[in-house]
Design an enzyme around this catalytic site. Structure first.
Site, PDB file in Angstrom:
ATOM      1  N   HIS A 262       0.832  -1.210   0.000  1.00 40.64           N
ATOM      2  CA  HIS A 262       0.000   0.000   0.000  1.00 40.64           C
ATOM      3  C   HIS A 262       0.866   1.260   0.000  1.00 40.64           C
ATOM      4  CE1 HIS A 262      -3.672   2.315   1.393  1.00 40.64           C
ATOM      5  NE2 HIS A 262      -2.702   3.124   1.797  1.00 40.64           N
ATOM      6  N   GLU A 263       1.868   1.296   0.879  1.00 40.38           N
ATOM      7  CA  GLU A 263       2.716   2.494   0.963  1.00 40.38           C
ATOM      8  C   GLU A 263       3.589   2.642  -0.284  1.00 40.38           C
ATOM      9  OE1 GLU A 263       1.780   4.491   3.074  1.00 40.38           O
ATOM     10  OE2 GLU A 263       0.671   3.129   4.379  1.00 40.38           O
TER      11      GLU A 263
ATOM     12  N   ASN B  41       9.246 -17.556 -15.471  1.00 37.31           N
ATOM     13  CA  ASN B  41       9.249 -16.577 -14.388  1.00 37.31           C
ATOM     14  C   ASN B  41       9.145 -15.134 -14.883  1.00 37.31           C
ATOM     15  OD1 ASN B  41      11.762 -16.151 -15.478  1.00 37.31           O
ATOM     16  ND2 ASN B  41      12.918 -16.552 -13.617  1.00 37.31           N
TER      17      ASN B  41
ATOM     18  N   PHE C 203      11.101 -13.468 -16.669  1.00 34.22           N
ATOM     19  CA  PHE C 203      12.391 -12.826 -16.898  1.00 34.22           C
ATOM     20  C   PHE C 203      13.123 -13.543 -18.021  1.00 34.22           C
ATOM     21  CE2 PHE C 203      11.765 -11.017 -12.723  1.00 34.22           C
ATOM     22  CZ  PHE C 203      12.333  -9.767 -12.863  1.00 34.22           C
TER      23      PHE C 203
END
Length: 614
Positions: free
Chosen positions: A337-338, A410, A412
């Site tokens: 959230h932050e 993944n 990547f």
């Protein structure tokens, strides 16, 4: 397609229900005892690397509510950066930094077989510990501490007894984001092949642990590391949905004493931490963002606070998170959230929706964990990432920067791969074979700013337009699917008719900063308004040092708080300024701004010669 060969050594899992127990996540009212059985899942002809303690992929079978499930796990590649480091302090206060080996770690992502929209975040260090989604419910799993037993507890999140029923909330209260774009439906949050270009971002994260949290875990650095690894592993499950990867580049533990004054007043602590990051941490550790995990209780039921749109700013790319409960999962959601605030996301209102409620950016912690950002958050993030100031999260790690062995699926592209679009059931890229991570027949590329419909674009095609007169456009080379490295005009080059100087690709001038804060009717205030910065108070200053606000020297006053004025309407002038509790840089003059002829504001908020500033 290569079909995996499944060999199950024992299918009997003996589940049974138990009423109540104290587990690592807290007091659990109702849980099920299971005995996960490892399933061998190697493609035909594949060979397990003998030097690996933890396999790249694993599968486990157990029962939930009497029904068998198969949990597929794949190692979280890139969880740690190549230069990952850990810092603690000696008894005499010296920094001690080490680079422990992290290649063969035990942290995995995954899903439940044949379950749509299933996700999992699991550590396999000592048994299976983590969470998974099944039929819309969040389940947690952890080993039971029974000697010589493989018993695990599986339970729903809702069955954890809440330690405190008072509403918990975010400390960000002053946000002023305004949308100039239509809100997109939640169903539209899946990026098309066109939108995927230049959309993947990377946050290189440092997590700092304060002294109270260190003592809360009785000085057990291993337990603290494990908790942080579990948190970051979960962050990647959450941020994958908005095409962001979080790489842990460092941990710092304040084991002897705090390096700042950590107070319950969250905005004060956040400001001090941002100042420390800018003047200390950034000078010795490359990273994009730092989060402070604290063991103290923040004021007013606050769980966390972070500057809005602070990502990439020296002082504002920070967050403060309270380690408020036993469950790592809930602390991870607060950190997500932050970080959302750092990325320009405001609190959701009643009109915002996401794939599964509640959404990450709800202003209060809900009765169940949130895993998805809303349509509002997506739009706000798009606006933020189109700002040149967000460029620190653009840098794509080199293939050699990913320290774990390569694994197809993944997302990547690693050594030996031509593309990677996830597992076959999730891949939506027609250019990439998800089973082999090779390009499909006839495809020249799988992704990239210079890849269009699986073809490398011709040389000279613009792939990154200039943002500003202090930026320059980049063009495809015709040889690569990637856009060339972003190039900016040199810092200090005059811009906007000599009213400013280029700084990191933009031309910061006081007039535009006033308009951004107060609207098009304002202008820069006269010098006498800037004299307020000589006070050195919380509102008017030139930065902070050792917890104290610094008085601006007369020659530096235009590098502190910004002052603007409305058009005169008779009478005296009204010096307008703004200050935000959640963002210490909000309302301050931007770094690199022209403060006098031939001079600019530097990172210490001093007005210095432009030729020596950079």
């Amino acid at each position: 397609m290569i079909q995996p060969l499944l060999v199950v050594t024992c299918l009997v899992v003996f589940p049974y229900q138990v009423s109540s127990i104290i587990l690592e996540s807290g007091n659990v009212n109702d849980y099920e005892v299971v005995y996960p059985q490892k399933v061998t899942s190697l493609p035909k002809g594949a060979v397990q690397q003998p030097e690996q303690k933890y396999e790249d992929t694993m599968q486990y079978e157990f029962k939930v509510n009497g029904e068998p499930v198969v949990l597929h796990l794949e190692k979280n590649k890139g969880l740690f950066s190549e230069d990952y480091s850990e810092t603690h302090y000696s008894p005499d206060g010296r920094e001690i930094t080490t680079n422990p080996p992290v290649e063969d770690h035990c942290y995995y992502h995954g899903h439940i077989q044949n379950e749509a929209d299933s996700t999992a975040s699991i550590s396999a260090c000592n048994g299976l510990k983590g969470h998974f989604k099944l039929q819309g419910e969040t389940y947690l799993i952890e080993p039971l501490k029974i000697p010589e037993s493989e018993a695990h507890a599986v339970y729903k999140y809702e069955n954890i007894e809440k330690e405190d029923e008072a509403p918990k909330m975010c400390g960000v209260t002053e946000t002023n984001w305004e949308s100039d774009e239509p809100i997109r439906k939640a169903s539209q949050l899946v990026a098309t092949s066109e939108q995927r270009r230049n959309i993947q971002k990377y946050i290189e994260l440092v997590i700092v642990v304060d002294n109270v949290m260190f003592r809360k875990y009785t000085g057990n650095s291993t337990a603290i590391r494990t908790r942080i690894y579990e948190i970051v592993n979960t962050l990647n499950v959450v941020f994958r949905n908005v095409h962001i990867f979080v790489a842990l580049v460092g941990i710092e533990i304040w084991n002897k004493k705090d390096q700042i004054k950590v107070k319950s007043a969250e905005s004060v602590t956040l400001d001090l931490f941002g100042d420390w990051r800018e003047k200390d941490l950034l000078r010795r550790k490359r990273h994009d963002n730092a989060q402070l995990l604290t063991g103290i209780d923040l004021n007013e039921q606050t769980l966390g606070i972070a500057p809005m749109s602070g990502m990439c700013k020296p002082k504002s790319s920070v967050g403060l998170i309270q380690d408020y409960c036993k469950s790592y999962l809930l602390v991870a959601i607060v950190m997500a959230h932050e970080l959302g605030h750092n990325l320009g996301m405001d609190h959701d209102d009643g009109n915002c929706i996401c794939r599964e409620m509640p959404c990450i950016m709800s202003p209060e912690a809900g009765s169940k964990p949130a895993f998805y950002f809303s349509d509002c958050s997506w739009n706000q993030y798009q606006k933020f990432r189109n700002d040149i100031k967000s460029k620190c999260i653009d840098n794509k790690p080199l293939k050699t920067d990913i320290v774990s062995p390569a694994f197809c699926g993944n997302y990547f592209v690693e050594e030996g791969e031509e593309c990677d679009c996830g597992f076959p059931g999730n891949c939506r890229n027609p250019c990439c074979n998800a089973t082999t991570c090779k390009l499909t027949p006839g495809s020249e590329c799988g992704d990239g700013e210079c890849c269009d419909q699986c073809r490398i674009q011709t040389a000279g095609t613009e792939c990154r337009p200039a943002w500003d007169e202090c930026d320059v456009p980049e063009y495809c080379t015709g040889q690569s699917a990637e856009c060339p490295t972003d190039v900016l005009q040199r810092n200090g080059q005059p811009c906007k008719n000599n009213n400013g100087y280029c700084y990191n690709g933009v031309c910061p001038i006081l007039t535009n900063q006033c308009i951004s804060l107060f609207g098009s009717s304002v202008t820069v205030a006269p010098d006498r308004c800037f004299n307020n910065n000589l006070q050195g108070t919380e509102n008017f200053h030139c930065g902070m040092e050792n917890g104290r606000y610094i008085k601006c020297k007369p020659q530096d006053k235009k590098c502190g708080r910004l002052f603007c004025v409305e058009p005169p309407t008779g009478g005296g002038i009204n010096c307008k300024s703004i200050r935000s509790e959640g963002d210490p840089d909000h309302g301050m003059v931007d770094l690199g701004t022209k403060c006098a002829d031939g001079k600019v504001c530097n990172s210490n908020r001093q007005c210095v010669d432009v030729n020596t500033a950079y």
